[in-house]
Design an enzyme around this catalytic site. Structure first.
Site, PDB file in Angstrom:
ATOM      1  N   HIS A 251       0.798  -1.232   0.000  1.00 38.23           N
ATOM      2  CA  HIS A 251       0.000   0.000   0.000  1.00 38.23           C
ATOM      3  C   HIS A 251       0.826   1.275   0.000  1.00 38.23           C
ATOM      4  O   HIS A 251       0.255   2.365   0.160  1.00 38.23           O
ATOM      5  CB  HIS A 251      -0.928   0.057   1.218  1.00 38.23           C
ATOM      6  CG  HIS A 251      -1.964  -1.016   1.257  1.00 38.23           C
ATOM      7  ND1 HIS A 251      -3.244  -0.839   0.776  1.00 38.23           N
ATOM      8  CD2 HIS A 251      -1.908  -2.282   1.716  1.00 38.23           C
ATOM      9  CE1 HIS A 251      -3.937  -1.951   0.961  1.00 38.23           C
ATOM     10  NE2 HIS A 251      -3.146  -2.847   1.523  1.00 38.23           N
TER      11      HIS A 251
ATOM     12  N   LYS B 226      -9.162  13.458   4.967  1.00 39.55           N
ATOM     13  CA  LYS B 226      -8.286  12.275   4.945  1.00 39.55           C
ATOM     14  C   LYS B 226      -7.273  12.476   6.051  1.00 39.55           C
ATOM     15  O   LYS B 226      -7.234  13.545   6.668  1.00 39.55           O
ATOM     16  CB  LYS B 226      -7.585  12.122   3.590  1.00 39.55           C
ATOM     17  CG  LYS B 226      -6.957  13.426   3.059  1.00 39.55           C
ATOM     18  CD  LYS B 226      -6.326  13.238   1.670  1.00 39.55           C
ATOM     19  CE  LYS B 226      -7.273  13.463   0.511  1.00 39.55           C
ATOM     20  NZ  LYS B 226      -7.459  12.294  -0.333  1.00 39.55           N
ATOM     21  N   ARG B 227      -6.450  11.447   6.363  1.00 37.00           N
ATOM     22  CA  ARG B 227      -5.400  11.655   7.351  1.00 37.00           C
ATOM     23  C   ARG B 227      -4.544  12.859   6.957  1.00 37.00           C
ATOM     24  O   ARG B 227      -4.347  13.122   5.769  1.00 37.00           O
ATOM     25  CB  ARG B 227      -4.524  10.398   7.465  1.00 37.00           C
ATOM     26  CG  ARG B 227      -5.222   9.258   8.187  1.00 37.00           C
ATOM     27  CD  ARG B 227      -5.612   9.650   9.602  1.00 37.00           C
ATOM     28  NE  ARG B 227      -4.449   9.710  10.453  1.00 37.00           N
ATOM     29  CZ  ARG B 227      -4.091   8.762  11.322  1.00 37.00           C
ATOM     30  NH1 ARG B 227      -4.817   7.677  11.452  1.00 37.00           N
ATOM     31  NH2 ARG B 227      -3.010   8.893  12.064  1.00 37.00           N
TER      32      ARG B 227
ATOM     33  N   LYS C 192       0.096  14.279   1.473  1.00 38.90           N
ATOM     34  CA  LYS C 192      -1.267  14.519   0.980  1.00 38.90           C
ATOM     35  C   LYS C 192      -1.515  16.014   0.743  1.00 38.90           C
ATOM     36  O   LYS C 192      -2.522  16.407   0.156  1.00 38.90           O
ATOM     37  CB  LYS C 192      -2.299  13.962   1.961  1.00 38.90           C
ATOM     38  CG  LYS C 192      -2.231  12.443   2.122  1.00 38.90           C
ATOM     39  CD  LYS C 192      -3.277  11.947   3.112  1.00 38.90           C
ATOM     40  CE  LYS C 192      -3.153  10.481   3.469  1.00 38.90           C
ATOM     41  NZ  LYS C 192      -3.733   9.569   2.448  1.00 38.90           N
TER      42      LYS C 192
ATOM     43  N   THR D 233      -9.007   6.195  -1.999  1.00 34.66           N
ATOM     44  CA  THR D 233     -10.288   5.549  -2.235  1.00 34.66           C
ATOM     45  C   THR D 233     -11.433   6.543  -2.017  1.00 34.66           C
ATOM     46  O   THR D 233     -12.522   6.362  -2.570  1.00 34.66           O
ATOM     47  CB  THR D 233     -10.481   4.339  -1.298  1.00 34.66           C
ATOM     48  OG1 THR D 233     -10.036   4.696   0.013  1.00 34.66           O
ATOM     49  CG2 THR D 233      -9.709   3.136  -1.787  1.00 34.66           C
TER      50      THR D 233
ATOM     51  N   LYS E  20     -15.324   7.640  -3.828  1.00 36.16           N
ATOM     52  CA  LYS E  20     -16.585   7.873  -3.111  1.00 36.16           C
ATOM     53  C   LYS E  20     -17.185   9.225  -3.479  1.00 36.16           C
ATOM     54  O   LYS E  20     -18.407   9.354  -3.672  1.00 36.16           O
ATOM     55  CB  LYS E  20     -16.352   7.798  -1.589  1.00 36.16           C
ATOM     56  CG  LYS E  20     -15.847   6.439  -1.132  1.00 36.16           C
ATOM     57  CD  LYS E  20     -15.345   6.435   0.310  1.00 36.16           C
ATOM     58  CE  LYS E  20     -14.550   5.152   0.582  1.00 36.16           C
ATOM     59  NZ  LYS E  20     -13.813   5.189   1.867  1.00 36.16           N
TER      60      LYS E  20
HETATM   61  C1  T68 Z   1      -3.479   3.686   2.245  1.00 32.46           C
HETATM   62  N1  T68 Z   1      -2.571   3.359   3.308  1.00 32.46           N
HETATM   63  C2  T68 Z   1      -2.795   4.415   1.108  1.00 32.46           C
HETATM   64  N2  T68 Z   1      -2.061   3.070   5.539  1.00 32.46           N
HETATM   65  O1  T68 Z   1      -2.124   5.556   1.612  1.00 32.46           O
HETATM   66  C3  T68 Z   1      -3.856   4.832   0.116  1.00 32.46           C
HETATM   67  N3  T68 Z   1      -0.048   2.312   7.210  1.00 32.46           N
HETATM   68  O2  T68 Z   1      -3.261   5.444  -1.006  1.00 32.46           O
HETATM   69  C4  T68 Z   1      -4.641   3.594  -0.344  1.00 32.46           C
HETATM   70  O3  T68 Z   1      -5.737   3.981  -1.113  1.00 32.46           O
HETATM   71  C5  T68 Z   1      -5.148   2.816   0.859  1.00 32.46           C
HETATM   72  O4  T68 Z   1      -4.079   2.510   1.742  1.00 32.46           O
HETATM   73  C6  T68 Z   1      -5.811   1.516   0.452  1.00 32.46           C
HETATM   74  O5  T68 Z   1      -4.984   0.804  -0.407  1.00 32.46           O
HETATM   75  C7  T68 Z   1      -2.963   3.463   4.598  1.00 32.46           C
HETATM   76  O6  T68 Z   1      -4.086   3.841   4.889  1.00 32.46           O
HETATM   77  C8  T68 Z   1      -2.327   2.974   6.851  1.00 32.46           C
HETATM   78  O7  T68 Z   1      -3.371   3.335   7.358  1.00 32.46           O
HETATM   79  C9  T68 Z   1      -1.276   2.388   7.700  1.00 32.46           C
HETATM   80  C10 T68 Z   1      -1.576   1.945   8.961  1.00 32.46           C
HETATM   81  C11 T68 Z   1      -0.563   1.398   9.711  1.00 32.46           C
HETATM   82  C12 T68 Z   1       0.698   1.331   9.223  1.00 32.46           C
HETATM   83  C13 T68 Z   1       0.948   1.789   7.964  1.00 32.46           C
END
Ligand code: T68
Length: 850
Positions: free
Chosen positions: A386, A579-580, A585, A690, A694
């Site tokens: 990811h 988003k986070r 970002k 994602t 939405k």
């Molecule tokens: C997200 N990753 C990607 N990570 O940033 C996003 N990481 O582009 C993608 O659409 C999504 O994954 C689904 O594939 C994350 O959200 C985390 O939340 C995370 C949590 C713990 C450790 C590392």
């Protein structure tokens, strides 16, 4: 199991009283009232909305349980003769190992997926309640950080809706992602204790696994003269299963999400200590055990190498694998059949320890030879990546693994040895290759590279959008593509469940679509949306579509009024970035753009201001508690909001809102209300995204970079229906280099310079609070290319204002886009995983024969 079956002659009595699923309003009400009165011990005179929620939830829980039990029974004893190609079909299970499942609320989802919401709404209304109020009593199940956890939740919905026999496995954290409060413009974290009342989980006190940590490894010779390793003298912690039903949409299939909770092993509670008055010492062991599943780590893109995190990972992997192996062994099949019966998907590298763990089970406990075991392991696992961000790639120090999991470290070294020998044979001339691809990084201390272990131990590796899957092949896994060939690497572009993200979040739009498409079939096959394009010129349809968007904006405006005490005009352009919070970002780019807009407005004459498109800039998202730069960005947004919202000269022309505690249930209100949403990561950094999907599915347009799934959204909706800007991923490296080395690399755009000058002048409060943010751009190389993309960003925002000015054309763009979003259903993703990675087929629910 067979031993626990009720004997045949006694089954009639059972069947006579076996509970049926309610299907009428009366039956629903009877169940609900009964639960409120007896399960909750409340009376007619003591039933508030919380009690009404609980009663409704318990009634639906009972309904799900019946379908759930049948599904599990049916999947266990699936009739092989149903299958056409029995030998290539997996009978057992897909196991989705994810440390995070960001489920949100369950009641609305359960009502909609069972098709019983209208009946229930009618039923609670008779009792004097509004369904919306009842639904909003539920707290979110927030066992995840962001996109990765929510993707896993969408996948569960699709797996059940498509009748795949699949279980999710995770930890039952006592505390989910923290609750965010904004106090004086700063983020404050509040613990999220969510288990007071959780009707959706079933403790399985009889399903436990003892997990070992620490200890030592002894070699011994068994009866046959073979050398075996014995891992012993460790500390034991018990994993207890808690199960939650996952109902599919429009099917009786109800899958299982199994969450492990940690507790002290039997006998761990030291009664000698207790009896001799050392109460604290005796309780300490118990607390130490319970700490393992206590809290979700709140870092979304950073690995911090904490021992407790590694303990969580092993605890969860070991318990889940034990469970999977236990079920397989009941089938009495040969081990070579294991990969034909079970597929295990690793959601990122967090479950990578499952690879050495399965190898350990097979060689140390089941007595298989190394090569045979390893072939089973590789065929069983698939790994989804990811991220390419270096700081997010997991590494664990060798001394830490040695201490916590001594046997696993030996196995990891053996895996590495076999692998490097294989590489050496195939690339004898490339000596540097061995150091580059070794699972062990020769640093001080040595580190285990989990992503490499995941690649080596899996038969398929996938990225989550086309660009991302291409990037992993040319960057972090480049050598592995040479070693294994390109076929091991594949793409599965992410998707979202249209049940939650359209039908549940935007019921009126879902209904409008159904009225044109002749029913709700599109919720099961989202590609049917293309038929909507025929209505793009239909006056009535357009009017209703626009009215729905407006109503959704009114609803959000009301929410903003309550939550932020800010009045926004629902006719303004709603511009949303939720988003986070992360530098990659680029919420900082957004807020700099807002400041720029404010300065331009201030420059204008009253006449000029009349021509301006009013806008509301809405932000939301959590920062990891230790991520200071992200917290600074939140602070800046709030300070800017304070100034602009109180500037009488500006009025409705610009409002800025930071929504506290963004989560799944708030997303369901926020997303349907956007005109524009921002997906503006530095090109090459956002694996997919994602929420972009939405927003478009709900009739909003996107401003975005050529990154992640934005690229595929553009391919689907057409270039005219998205606002792309900024540098391309292939130019990022050179631009970064130029920031340091080229003489004219840092001629800052004058508009951005002015934004910085304004911040520095103290307009938004103490300038020192924001100096790190500005210096990251001016002094430290602007790693995320904010300065390079700023002009293109604000120019594109101008185009958006103009485009929005023409409401008819805007409406055409949004309707066209919705009709072209069929590709982004998570059902499509799951079909791709099932076909290309897992080789599994659906198990259809049996007709009711009760
Ligand atoms: C997200 N990753 C990607 N990570 O940033 C996003 N990481 O582009 C993608 O659409 C999504 O994954 C689904 O594939 C994350 O959200 C985390 O939340 C995370 C949590 C713990 C450790 C590392």
């Amino acid at each position: 199991s067979v031993e626990a079956s009720i004997p045949e002659p006694q089954r009639a009595a059972w069947k006579k009283f076996s509970k049926k699923e309610f299907s009428t309003k009366d039956e629903f009400q009877a169940e609900t009232v009964q639960h409120i009165e007896t399960t909750l011990a409340r009376s007619l005179f003591n039933c508030d909305e919380a009690a009404a929620y609980s009663g409704t939830a318990l009634a639906f829980r009972d309904r799900l349980v019946i379908a759930w039990n049948k599904t599990q029974q049916n999947q266990t004893f699936a009739d092989p003769k149903q299958k056409v190609h029995e030998s290539d079909v997996k009978l057992n299970k897909v196991a989705d190992l994810s440390l995070e499942f960001l489920m949100g609320r369950a009641l609305d989802n359960a009502m909609l997926n069972t098709g019983m919401k209208d009946i229930a709404a009618d039923g609670v209304s008779d009792l004097g309640f509004r369904m919306e109020d009842i639904i909003s009593q539920e707290r979110d199940a927030a066992l995840g950080n962001g996109g990765l956890g929510r993707l896993a939740a969408c996948f569960l919905d699709s797996l059940a809706s498509l009748n795949y026999p699949a279980w999710g496995y995770a930890l039952r954290y006592r505390y989910g992602i923290f609750k965010q409060e904004i106090i004086d413009g700063y983020q404050v974290e509040i613990p999220d204790y969510w288990l007071d009342f959780n009707p959706w989980e079933f403790p399985r006190h009889d399903v436990t696994v003892d997990i070992q940590f620490y200890g030592n490894v002894r070699k011994e010779t068994d009866e046959s003269g073979k050398q075996v390793s014995v891992w012993e003298n460790g500390e034991i912690v018990t994993a207890v299963a808690y199960d939650a039903p996952i109902p599919g949409y429009g099917t009786k299939t109800t899958n299982n999400l199994r969450l492990w909770s940690s507790k002290a092993a039997q006998g761990e509670f030291d009664f000698t200590k207790f009896n001799s008055g050392e109460y604290e010492a005796s309780v300490a062991d118990q607390q130490r055990a319970e700490t393992i599943s206590a809290v979700l780590y709140p870092n979304d893109s950073l690995e911090r190498g904490k021992e407790l995190r590694l303990k969580q990972q092993y605890f969860w992997c070991a318990a889940s694998l034990f469970d999977i192996v236990r079920r397989f062994k009941k089938s009495k099949k040969a081990w070579t059949e294991f990969p034909n019966q079970v597929a295990i998907q690793l959601n990122d590298t967090h479950p990578t320890l499952a690879i050495p763990e399965l190898q350990r089970i097979l060689i140390d406990q089941e007595g298989l030879e190394w090569d045979e075991a390893w072939s089973i392991v590789q065929q069983t696992f698939g790994y989804t990546n990811h991220t390419v961000l270096p700081e997010a790639l997991e590494k664990w120090s060798v001394p830490l693994i040695q201490h916590l999991l001594p046997r696993h470290l030996q196995i990891i070294y053996d895996i590495n040895l076999h692998f490097l020998q294989f590489v050496e044979r195939n690339f004898p001339k490339d000596r540097d290759m061995l150091g580059r691809v070794s699972i062990i990084e020769e640093s001080q201390p040595k580190m285990v590279r989990m992503a490499y272990l995941a690649v080596i131990g899996s038969h398929k590796v996938n990225g989550v959008a086309e660009l991302h899957s291409d990037l992993i092949k040319t960057t972090i896994f480049k050598d592995f593509v040479r070693i294994y060939g390109p076929d091991k690497f594949t793409n599965v572009t992410n998707g979202i469940t249209p049940r939650r993200w359209l039908h549940q979040a935007n019921p009126r739009l879902s209904q409008l679509i159904a009225s044109k498409l002749g029913g709700y079939e599109f919720l099961k096959d989202l590609t049917l949306l293309h038929k909507l394009e025929a209505y793009v010129d239909d006056k009535e349809f357009r009017k209703e579509f626009q009215a729905i968007k407006h109503a959704n904006k009114v609803r959000l405006a009301e929410y903003i009024k309550t939550a932020n005490k800010v009045t926004v005009n629902p006719s303004s352009l709603f511009d949303i970035q939720v988003k986070r919070i992360h530098e990659y970002k680029r919420q900082q780019l957004n807020i700099f753009g807002v400041i720029h807009r404010y300065l331009e407005l201030k420059d204008m004459s009253a006449e000029e201001r009349k021509k301006v498109q009013p806008r509301v800039s809405i932000f939301g998202g959590k920062a990891a508690p230790g991520y200071w730069m992200a917290k600074t960005i939140i602070h800046l947004v709030n300070q800017v909001a304070q100034v602009i919202n109180n500037d009488a000269e500006i009025g409705d022309l610009l409002k800025v809102v930071f929504l506290e505690d963004y989560n799944v249930s708030k997303a369901e209100i926020i997303i349907p209300a956007s005109d524009i949403s921002e997906h503006i990561s530095t090109a090459g950094t956002e694996a997919s995204g994602t929420s972009n999907m939405k927003f478009v599915l709900n009739g909003g347009l996107v401003i975005g970079t050529c990154d992640g799934a934005n690229i595929e959204i553009t391919r689907e909706v057409g270039e005219d229906n998205i606002f792309l800007f900024g540098n391309l991923s292939e130019d990022v490296e050179d631009l970064r280099h130029a920031h340091f080395y080229s003489a004219d690399g840092f001629r800052l755009d004058p508009a951005l310079q002015r934004v910085f000058d304004t911040i520095k002048s103290g307009t938004f409060g103490d300038a020192n609070s924001f100096s790190a943010l500005i210096n990251s751009i001016l002094e430290h190389g602007d790693y995320y290319l904010v300065s390079d993309d700023f002009k293109s960003y604000v120019d594109t925002q101008k185009l958006i204002d103009e485009a929005y000015g023409n409401q008819e054309e805007w409406l055409t763009k949004t309707i066209t886009s919705v009709s072209r979003m069929g590709f982004f259903s998570s059902d499509r993703c799951i079909e791709e995983y099932a076909e290309a990675i897992w080789n599994v087929e659906p198990v259809l629910p049996k007709e009711d024969t009760a």
